[in-house]
Enzyme design. Structure first.
Site, PDB file in Angstrom:
ATOM      1  N   GLY A   1       0.685  -1.133   0.051  1.00 27.76           N
ATOM      2  CA  GLY A   1      -0.019   0.047  -0.052  1.00 27.76           C
ATOM      3  C   GLY A   1       0.989   1.322  -0.095  1.00 27.76           C
ATOM      4  CB  ALA A   2       4.177   2.061  -1.097  1.00 24.09           C
ATOM      5  CB  SER A   3      -0.129   3.947  -4.512  1.00 20.19           C
ATOM      6  OG  SER A   3      -1.244   3.312  -3.682  1.00 20.19           O
ATOM      7  NE  ARG A   4      -4.766   5.952  -2.783  1.00  8.45           N
ATOM      8  CZ  ARG A   4      -5.661   5.663  -1.686  1.00  8.45           C
ATOM      9  NH1 ARG A   4      -6.115   6.481  -0.825  1.00  8.45           N
ATOM     10  NH2 ARG A   4      -6.067   4.353  -1.516  1.00  8.45           N
TER      11      ARG A   4
ATOM     12  CG  ASN B   1       1.272   1.311   4.870  1.00  9.12           C
ATOM     13  OD1 ASN B   1       1.005   2.101   5.994  1.00  9.12           O
ATOM     14  ND2 ASN B   1       0.663   1.678   3.629  1.00  9.12           N
TER      15      ASN B   1
ATOM     16  CB  SER C   1      -4.687   1.680  14.298  1.00 10.06           C
ATOM     17  OG  SER C   1      -5.396   2.791  14.612  1.00 10.06           O
TER      18      SER C   1
ATOM     19  CE1 TYR D   1      -8.074   0.661   9.824  1.00  9.18           C
ATOM     20  CE2 TYR D   1      -8.349   1.570  12.210  1.00  9.18           C
ATOM     21  CZ  TYR D   1      -7.626   1.488  10.787  1.00  9.18           C
ATOM     22  OH  TYR D   1      -6.630   2.080  10.602  1.00  9.18           O
TER      23      TYR D   1
ATOM     24  CB  ALA E   1     -11.647  -7.074  15.271  1.00 10.21           C
TER      25      ALA E   1
ATOM     26  CE  LYS F   1      -4.955  -0.912  10.520  1.00  8.85           C
ATOM     27  NZ  LYS F   1      -3.900  -0.985   9.737  1.00  8.85           N
TER      28      LYS F   1
ATOM     29  CB  ILE G   1      -1.558   9.703  10.042  1.00  8.41           C
ATOM     30  CG1 ILE G   1      -1.004   9.054  11.355  1.00  8.41           C
ATOM     31  CG2 ILE G   1      -0.447  10.259   9.079  1.00  8.41           C
ATOM     32  CD1 ILE G   1      -0.276   9.949  12.097  1.00  8.41           C
TER      33      ILE G   1
HETATM   34  P1  NAP Z   1      -4.690   5.683   2.615  1.00  7.50           P
HETATM   35  O1  NAP Z   1      -4.215   6.957   2.610  1.00  7.50           O
HETATM   36  O2  NAP Z   1      -6.161   5.164   2.439  1.00  7.50           O
HETATM   37  O3  NAP Z   1      -3.856   4.695   1.742  1.00  7.50           O
HETATM   38  C1  NAP Z   1      -4.182   3.318   1.813  1.00  7.50           C
HETATM   39  C2  NAP Z   1      -3.038   2.324   0.928  1.00  7.50           C
HETATM   40  O4  NAP Z   1      -3.240   0.862   1.010  1.00  7.50           O
HETATM   41  C3  NAP Z   1      -3.153   2.909  -0.668  1.00  7.50           C
HETATM   42  O5  NAP Z   1      -1.760   2.718  -1.016  1.00  7.50           O
HETATM   43  C4  NAP Z   1      -3.747   1.628  -1.135  1.00  7.50           C
HETATM   44  O6  NAP Z   1      -3.422   1.377  -2.663  1.00  7.50           O
HETATM   45  C5  NAP Z   1      -3.419   0.398  -0.278  1.00  7.50           C
HETATM   46  N1  NAP Z   1      -4.286  -0.504  -0.256  1.00  7.50           N
HETATM   47  C6  NAP Z   1      -5.459  -0.810   0.405  1.00  7.50           C
HETATM   48  N2  NAP Z   1      -5.903  -1.961   0.171  1.00  7.50           N
HETATM   49  C7  NAP Z   1      -5.099  -2.726  -0.676  1.00  7.50           C
HETATM   50  C8  NAP Z   1      -4.908  -4.068  -0.929  1.00  7.50           C
HETATM   51  N3  NAP Z   1      -5.834  -4.818  -0.944  1.00  7.50           N
HETATM   52  N4  NAP Z   1      -3.708  -4.466  -1.601  1.00  7.50           N
HETATM   53  C9  NAP Z   1      -2.758  -3.668  -1.889  1.00  7.50           C
HETATM   54  N5  NAP Z   1      -2.788  -2.200  -1.432  1.00  7.50           N
HETATM   55  C10 NAP Z   1      -3.849  -1.834  -0.717  1.00  7.50           C
HETATM   56  O7  NAP Z   1      -4.411   5.066   3.942  1.00  7.50           O
HETATM   57  P2  NAP Z   1      -3.466   5.520   4.972  1.00  7.50           P
HETATM   58  O8  NAP Z   1      -3.929   6.526   5.955  1.00  7.50           O
HETATM   59  O9  NAP Z   1      -2.152   5.922   4.667  1.00  7.50           O
HETATM   60  O10 NAP Z   1      -3.141   4.096   6.222  1.00  7.50           O
HETATM   61  C11 NAP Z   1      -2.132   3.297   5.829  1.00  7.50           C
HETATM   62  C12 NAP Z   1      -2.047   2.289   7.036  1.00  7.50           C
HETATM   63  O11 NAP Z   1      -2.008   3.075   8.308  1.00  7.50           O
HETATM   64  C13 NAP Z   1      -3.141   1.743   6.948  1.00  7.50           C
HETATM   65  O12 NAP Z   1      -3.023   0.161   7.466  1.00  7.50           O
HETATM   66  C14 NAP Z   1      -4.024   2.306   7.964  1.00  7.50           C
HETATM   67  O13 NAP Z   1      -5.085   1.518   8.762  1.00  7.50           O
HETATM   68  C15 NAP Z   1      -2.928   2.630   9.328  1.00  7.50           C
HETATM   69  N6  NAP Z   1      -3.325   3.707   9.821  1.00  7.50           N
HETATM   70  C16 NAP Z   1      -3.624   4.915   9.418  1.00  7.50           C
HETATM   71  C17 NAP Z   1      -4.117   6.055  10.374  1.00  7.50           C
HETATM   72  C18 NAP Z   1      -4.589   7.377   9.452  1.00  7.50           C
HETATM   73  O14 NAP Z   1      -4.676   8.081  10.557  1.00  7.50           O
HETATM   74  N7  NAP Z   1      -4.534   7.630   8.427  1.00  7.50           N
HETATM   75  C19 NAP Z   1      -4.234   5.719  11.561  1.00  7.50           C
HETATM   76  C20 NAP Z   1      -3.614   4.434  12.118  1.00  7.50           C
HETATM   77  C21 NAP Z   1      -3.391   3.494  11.152  1.00  7.50           C
HETATM   78  P3  NAP Z   1      -4.419   1.712  -3.899  1.00  7.50           P
HETATM   79  O15 NAP Z   1      -4.792   3.081  -3.779  1.00  7.50           O
HETATM   80  O16 NAP Z   1      -3.523   1.428  -4.945  1.00  7.50           O
HETATM   81  O17 NAP Z   1      -5.490   0.772  -3.572  1.00  7.50           O
END
Ligand code: NAP
Length: 248
Positions: A13-16, A91, A143, A156, A158, A160, A189
């Protein structure tokens, strides 16, 4: 700054968002990085271009990591391109929020498969090579809600919390081979995942954060970069919370 030269990292999940920041930071420290994505091909190619533009090595690989065969293909692609996997950052994640009473079975299954089963699948595929080379670094992005719980996020939370148990169990299994397994627990974040929260809720949440700000993806990337460094070789089975003090 730790030196990750000669290391090969896979970031799911490193695209975004957070994954993107982790990929860029590991590359900045010298690692060759496999930039996994599911749907965002263009964004993933932009991450690869940024790494290559700075003189690094990177490859974008499409794989839905909720599927075991695709997770295996992702690790295989990394091994084929770069010869090995030293660092795996699980991730990739998603949310499908809703109160338990109204949550659909597919909302439960897709979140558990994407957030938890994916880590099991990628580790299963990558750990054999790490055991052979008697070194490796695995970081799972959990998380704070996996620790504290969050109404509307039974699926979510569960997934994490499950990642934390998974991290500790695997850490015990592979420690004798000098492979460390840790988790990073972000608080709130600023990414696409939190972009849908209302301004009202954001302001309310902000009041609960002692450091009085949302985190940036880079705040998580620095923690991951530390845990995969040589300097962190005696740290395993831990959960590093990076949340501005939210749940201390
Ligand atoms: P995000 O901006 O929504 O990005 C999610 C990333 O995961 C995207 O690159 C997406 O790729 C990829 N992804 C989703 N489903 C996938 C799959 N089935 N296979 C491969 N890639 C997949 O999320 P984020 O906020 O960066 O979160 C990243 C991690 O941190 C997650 O595990 C999230 O639960 C955790 N987290 C985030 C926060 C927060 O506040 N943001 C807090 C706690 C934990 P595509 O776009 O290519 O589909």
């Amino acid at each position: 700054m730790s030196n990750l030269a000669e290391r090969v990292a896979v970031v799911t999940g490193a695209s975004r968002g957070i994954g993107r920041a982790i990929a860029l930071e590991l590359a900045r420290r010298g690692a060759a990085v496999v930039v996994n994505y599911n749907a965002s091909a263009e964004a993933a190619e932009q991450v690869v271009a940024a790494i290559q533009g700075a003189g690094g090595s990177a490859l974008a690989v499409q794989a839905d990591v909720s599927d075991l065969a695709q997770a295996e293909a992702l690790i295989k692609a990394a091994q084929t391109q770069f010869g090995k996997v030293d660092i795996l950052v699980n991730n990739a994640g998603m949310t499908r929020d809703g109160l338990l009473m109204s949550m659909k079975e597919t909302d439960w299954d897709s979140v558990l498969d994407t957030n938890l089963k994916s880590a099991w699948s990628c580790c299963k595929a990558a750990v054999r090579g790490m055991i052979k080379q008697r070194s490796g670094r695995i970081v799972n992005i959990t998380s704070v809600v996996g620790i504290s719980g969050q109404a509307g996020q039974t699926n979510y939370s569960a997934s994490k919390a499950g990642l934390i148990g998974f991290t500790k169990a695997l850490a015990r299994e592979v420690a004798s081979r000098q492979i460390t397994v840790n988790a990073v627990a972000p608080g709130f974040i600023t990414t696409d995942m939190t972009a849908s929260l209302s301004a009202e809720l954001m302001a309310e949440l902000n009041k609960r954060i002692p450091l009085a700000r949302y985190g940036a993806p880079e705040d998580i990337a620095y923690a991951v970069a530390f845990l995969v460094s040589d300097e962190a070789s005696y740290i395993t089975g831990q959960v590093l919370t990076v949340d501005g003090g939210l749940i201390m």
